[in-house]
Enzyme design. Structure first.
Site, PDB file in Angstrom:
ATOM      1  N   CYS A 133      47.881  29.369  52.397  1.00 58.79           N
ATOM      2  CA  CYS A 133      49.081  29.473  51.565  1.00 58.79           C
ATOM      3  C   CYS A 133      49.959  30.608  52.091  1.00 58.79           C
ATOM      4  O   CYS A 133      49.468  31.605  52.618  1.00 58.79           O
ATOM      5  CB  CYS A 133      48.699  29.738  50.114  1.00 58.79           C
ATOM      6  SG  CYS A 133      50.128  29.789  49.006  1.00 58.79           S
ATOM      7  N   ASP A 188      51.476  32.678  50.392  1.00 58.77           N
ATOM      8  CA  ASP A 188      51.398  33.820  49.463  1.00 58.77           C
ATOM      9  C   ASP A 188      51.110  35.129  50.211  1.00 58.77           C
ATOM     10  O   ASP A 188      50.147  35.221  50.973  1.00 58.77           O
ATOM     11  CB  ASP A 188      50.292  33.537  48.434  1.00 58.77           C
ATOM     12  CG  ASP A 188      50.350  34.495  47.260  1.00 58.77           C
ATOM     13  OD1 ASP A 188      50.323  35.720  47.487  1.00 58.77           O
ATOM     14  OD2 ASP A 188      50.429  34.014  46.117  1.00 58.77           O
ATOM     15  N   ARG A 205      49.859  37.752  49.323  1.00 56.00           N
ATOM     16  CA  ARG A 205      48.630  38.463  48.960  1.00 56.00           C
ATOM     17  C   ARG A 205      47.396  37.907  49.671  1.00 56.00           C
ATOM     18  O   ARG A 205      46.285  38.376  49.455  1.00 56.00           O
ATOM     19  CB  ARG A 205      48.420  38.387  47.439  1.00 56.00           C
ATOM     20  CG  ARG A 205      49.522  39.052  46.649  1.00 56.00           C
ATOM     21  CD  ARG A 205      49.467  38.658  45.197  1.00 56.00           C
ATOM     22  NE  ARG A 205      49.681  37.211  45.023  1.00 56.00           N
ATOM     23  CZ  ARG A 205      49.618  36.590  43.847  1.00 56.00           C
ATOM     24  NH1 ARG A 205      49.356  37.262  42.753  1.00 56.00           N
ATOM     25  NH2 ARG A 205      49.829  35.288  43.779  1.00 56.00           N
ATOM     26  N   HIS A 237      43.925  29.617  47.280  1.00 58.25           N
ATOM     27  CA  HIS A 237      43.546  30.791  46.480  1.00 58.25           C
ATOM     28  C   HIS A 237      43.768  30.527  45.002  1.00 58.25           C
ATOM     29  O   HIS A 237      44.730  29.844  44.614  1.00 58.25           O
ATOM     30  CB  HIS A 237      44.336  32.021  46.932  1.00 58.25           C
ATOM     31  CG  HIS A 237      45.808  31.907  46.716  1.00 58.25           C
ATOM     32  ND1 HIS A 237      46.466  32.516  45.680  1.00 58.25           N
ATOM     33  CD2 HIS A 237      46.764  31.198  47.384  1.00 58.25           C
ATOM     34  CE1 HIS A 237      47.760  32.221  45.736  1.00 58.25           C
ATOM     35  NE2 HIS A 237      47.976  31.421  46.755  1.00 58.25           N
ATOM     36  N   CYS A 289      47.232  30.247  42.439  1.00 59.94           N
ATOM     37  CA  CYS A 289      48.307  29.909  43.384  1.00 59.94           C
ATOM     38  C   CYS A 289      49.602  29.503  42.640  1.00 59.94           C
ATOM     39  O   CYS A 289      49.601  28.585  41.809  1.00 59.94           O
ATOM     40  CB  CYS A 289      47.853  28.762  44.285  1.00 59.94           C
ATOM     41  SG  CYS A 289      49.094  28.279  45.508  1.00 59.94           S
TER      42      CYS A 289
END
Ligand SMILES: [Zn+2]
Length: 211
Positions: A42, A44, A46, A98, A101
């Site tokens: 992803c 993302d 993080r 994750h 998400c």
């Protein structure tokens, strides 16, 4: 100092530190790239693949998009997959999602995110529909979200197997292994949830017999 200038300053410091630790570091990477892994994760911020796996430059070939999707009309993803499998000869492909998400959460909502996000998130809505019975039974919204995160990873792995790129590599080279992992933002740990090996079968309709 502007925020982007901080990035450049930190880059300089990183390059100096690397050189100090290992004077051949950049020379070595200059001439050869032989990663063993393709990571489909992803976008993302993080979930940085190299940081959470403590890998160095040169070790993982990376593709990231919203909700770690494998879409069979996505020329970007397919080019990365083709290059990784046929040229870099990776031995493992990891699909890593994750919990929590945002992309998956958005797809679970009825919000109109306008094109093009609606188009992208539709792929996740399709995963929901395939598993509606199990998901509808979960009353806790967070549990439902996290289960859809897991089911989405599994479906994306199946989408990899549906490609002739993977099927041909399996038939001719007996690689790569496919790994489905989920990263937990709460503790920083990756949990494996599914593995598919060369030769494993999915639905017959997707299998090419003239590769
Ligand atoms: Zn995400």
């Amino acid at each position: 100092m502007k925020p982007y200038e901080v990035l450049l300053k930190d880059n300089k410091a990183w390059a100096e530190k690397k050189l100090k630790e290992d004077p051949d570091f950049f020379d070595r990477l200059l001439h050869v790239q032989t990663p063993e892994f393709l990571w489909i994760g992803c976008s993302d911020s993080r979930v940085p693949p190299d940081q959470i796996t403590q890998t160095e430059p040169g070790e993982i070939f990376i593709h990231r998009n919203v909700a770690n999707l494998v879409v069979n009309t996505d020329v970007n993803l397919l080019s990365v997959l083709d290059f990784a499998v046929n040229h870099l000869k990776v031995k493992h492909v990891v699909v890593c999602g994750h919990y929590g998400c945002g992309g998956i959460k958005a797809a679970m909502s009825k919000t109109d995110f306008k094109p093009v996000l609606n188009m992208w998130l539709r792929n996740v809505k399709d995963v929901y529909r395939l598993h509606r019975k199990e998901l509808d039974a979960l009353k806790d919204e967070n549990k439902k979200l996290d289960r859809l995160v897991e089911l989405n990873i599994k479906e994306q792995m199946m989408n990899l197997v549906k490609t002739s790129i993977i099927q041909r590599a399996w038939k001719q080279k007996q690689r790569p292994d496919l790994h489905g992992w989920v990263y937990d933002l709460h503790d920083g740990l990756i949990n494996p949830i599914m593995e598919i090996k060369p030769g494993d079968h999915i639905d017959d309709i997707y299998e090419f017999d003239d590769l």
